[in-house]
Motif scaffolding. Sequence first.
Motif, short mmCIF file in Angstrom:
data_model
loop_
_atom_site.label_atom_id
_atom_site.label_comp_id
_atom_site.label_asym_id
_atom_site.label_seq_id
_atom_site.Cartn_x
_atom_site.Cartn_y
_atom_site.Cartn_z
N THR A 195 0.84 -1.20 0.00
CA THR A 195 0.00 0.00 0.00
C THR A 195 0.87 1.25 0.00
OG1 THR A 195 -1.68 -1.20 1.28
CG2 THR A 195 -1.91 1.19 1.14
N VAL A 196 0.79 2.02 -1.08
CA VAL A 196 1.57 3.25 -1.23
C VAL A 196 0.60 4.42 -1.38
CG1 VAL A 196 3.22 4.52 -2.66
CG2 VAL A 196 3.55 2.07 -2.23
N ILE A 197 0.81 5.41 -0.54
CA ILE A 197 -0.06 6.59 -0.46
C ILE A 197 0.73 7.82 -0.91
CG2 ILE A 197 -1.50 7.98 1.09
CD1 ILE A 197 -2.46 5.09 0.90
N PHE A 198 0.04 8.79 -1.47
CA PHE A 198 0.68 10.06 -1.81
C PHE A 198 0.12 11.17 -0.94
CE2 PHE A 198 0.76 13.93 -4.70
CZ PHE A 198 2.06 14.26 -4.36
N ASP A 199 1.00 11.86 -0.24
CA ASP A 199 0.62 13.00 0.59
C ASP A 199 0.60 14.25 -0.30
OD1 ASP A 199 0.45 15.17 2.31
OD2 ASP A 199 1.77 14.30 3.82
N VAL A 200 -0.59 14.60 -0.71
CA VAL A 200 -0.77 15.68 -1.68
C VAL A 200 -0.35 17.03 -1.11
CG1 VAL A 200 -2.48 16.91 -3.08
CG2 VAL A 200 -2.69 14.43 -2.74
N THR A 201 -0.85 17.36 0.06
CA THR A 201 -0.70 18.74 0.55
C THR A 201 0.65 19.02 1.18
OG1 THR A 201 -1.94 18.08 2.55
CG2 THR A 201 -3.16 19.19 0.80
N GLY A 252 -0.99 5.26 -10.35
CA GLY A 252 -1.50 4.04 -9.74
C GLY A 252 -1.34 3.92 -8.24
N VAL A 253 -1.23 5.06 -7.53
CA VAL A 253 -1.13 4.98 -6.07
C VAL A 253 -2.41 4.37 -5.48
CG1 VAL A 253 0.47 6.91 -5.85
CG2 VAL A 253 -1.99 7.35 -5.75
N ASP A 254 -2.28 3.83 -4.29
CA ASP A 254 -3.41 3.18 -3.63
C ASP A 254 -4.30 4.16 -2.89
OD1 ASP A 254 -2.66 0.29 -4.14
OD2 ASP A 254 -0.85 1.02 -3.15
N GLY A 255 -3.78 5.35 -2.63
CA GLY A 255 -4.59 6.32 -1.91
C GLY A 255 -3.92 7.67 -1.84
N LEU A 256 -4.68 8.64 -1.36
CA LEU A 256 -4.20 10.00 -1.21
C LEU A 256 -4.36 10.46 0.23
CD1 LEU A 256 -5.74 11.69 -4.39
CD2 LEU A 256 -3.40 10.83 -4.13
N PHE A 257 -3.38 11.19 0.71
CA PHE A 257 -3.40 11.83 2.01
C PHE A 257 -3.53 13.33 1.74
CE2 PHE A 257 -1.47 14.08 5.47
CZ PHE A 257 -1.54 13.30 6.61
N MET A 258 -4.51 13.97 2.36
CA MET A 258 -4.72 15.40 2.13
C MET A 258 -5.15 16.07 3.42
SD MET A 258 -6.77 15.46 -1.51
CE MET A 258 -7.66 13.91 -1.31
N GLU A 259 -4.61 17.25 3.67
CA GLU A 259 -5.11 18.04 4.79
C GLU A 259 -6.11 19.05 4.25
OE1 GLU A 259 -1.72 17.43 8.13
OE2 GLU A 259 -1.58 19.29 6.96
N ILE A 260 -7.31 19.02 4.84
CA ILE A 260 -8.45 19.79 4.34
C ILE A 260 -9.10 20.52 5.50
CG2 ILE A 260 -10.74 19.58 3.26
CD1 ILE A 260 -9.59 17.12 1.74
N HIS A 261 -9.51 21.76 5.25
CA HIS A 261 -10.01 22.63 6.32
C HIS A 261 -11.11 23.53 5.73
CE1 HIS A 261 -9.89 25.90 9.33
NE2 HIS A 261 -9.20 25.10 10.12
N PRO A 262 -12.14 23.85 6.52
CA PRO A 262 -13.20 24.72 5.99
C PRO A 262 -12.68 26.07 5.51
CG PRO A 262 -13.88 23.74 8.08
CD PRO A 262 -12.43 23.40 7.89
N ASN A 263 -11.66 26.60 6.18
CA ASN A 263 -11.08 27.89 5.81
C ASN A 263 -9.58 27.86 6.08
OD1 ASN A 263 -10.40 30.51 5.26
ND2 ASN A 263 -11.96 31.44 6.57
N PRO A 264 -8.79 27.31 5.16
CA PRO A 264 -7.35 27.14 5.41
C PRO A 264 -6.62 28.43 5.76
CG PRO A 264 -8.02 25.90 3.47
CD PRO A 264 -9.19 26.75 3.85
#
Length: 256
Positions: A175-181, A212-224
Amino acid sequence: MIIIAGPCVYENEDVAFKTCDFLMNLCDKYGFDYFYKTSYDKANRSSVHSYRGPGIEEGIRFFERLKKEYGVKILTDFHSEREAEIIKDYVDILQVPAFLCRQTDILKAAAKTGKVVNVKKGQFMAPWDMKNVVEKLKFFGAKDIMLTERGYSFGYNNLVVDFRSFPIMKEFCDTVIFDVTHSVQLPGGRGDASGGERRFAPYLARSAVACGVDGLFMEIHPNPDIALCDGANMLNFDMAEKLFDEIKRIRDALWM
């Protein structure tokens, strides 16, 4: 497709619950496997004056409330062997921070909990060197291991992503994830805080899904823009919704 997403750090219940509700509905809409992410403590902040979070005790209370309210799966990071033992009963995935990814005792502590372990690839680590990290975890009994690419240091206050990392790490980790943010972060770029370029996040995310990554890691906020940590690279709800639609279509095209 695994989605690991939420605010960088726990700020308050309103932000946390609002983000969880939004992301659970969005992942349900697109058929993604969702894990809520937030930190109870950010021990690696640039400045001693930066907001770190409420600490592990309040973090546990929050995770209990979140589970009761939403039944969501949770990922959080930890920073010591003691913390791993304390927090393990309240989360589904324990995350080893990038700066600690080579620390044998930290990896051992994570493995001994029996939880899924996600290791952020250090900004100083070649992708093939993460094989040693996986071998350490397996030696100490870890069964479910994830590796997350989060960019490589490129000069001062800058990161780049080598997309060769994904197939390379897939050779020794399922399992390989990409940290987008965090990959669009500018570490220490503001002197006493990190900067970021969130406008580039969708480009990297789409490319990683195409790889072909298995997933994405993202930090998300209502008002960054008013977030207490990493606001410059976090996505707002509108950006997230548009991006989820795009990655769903790319993913579907790959598997048709």
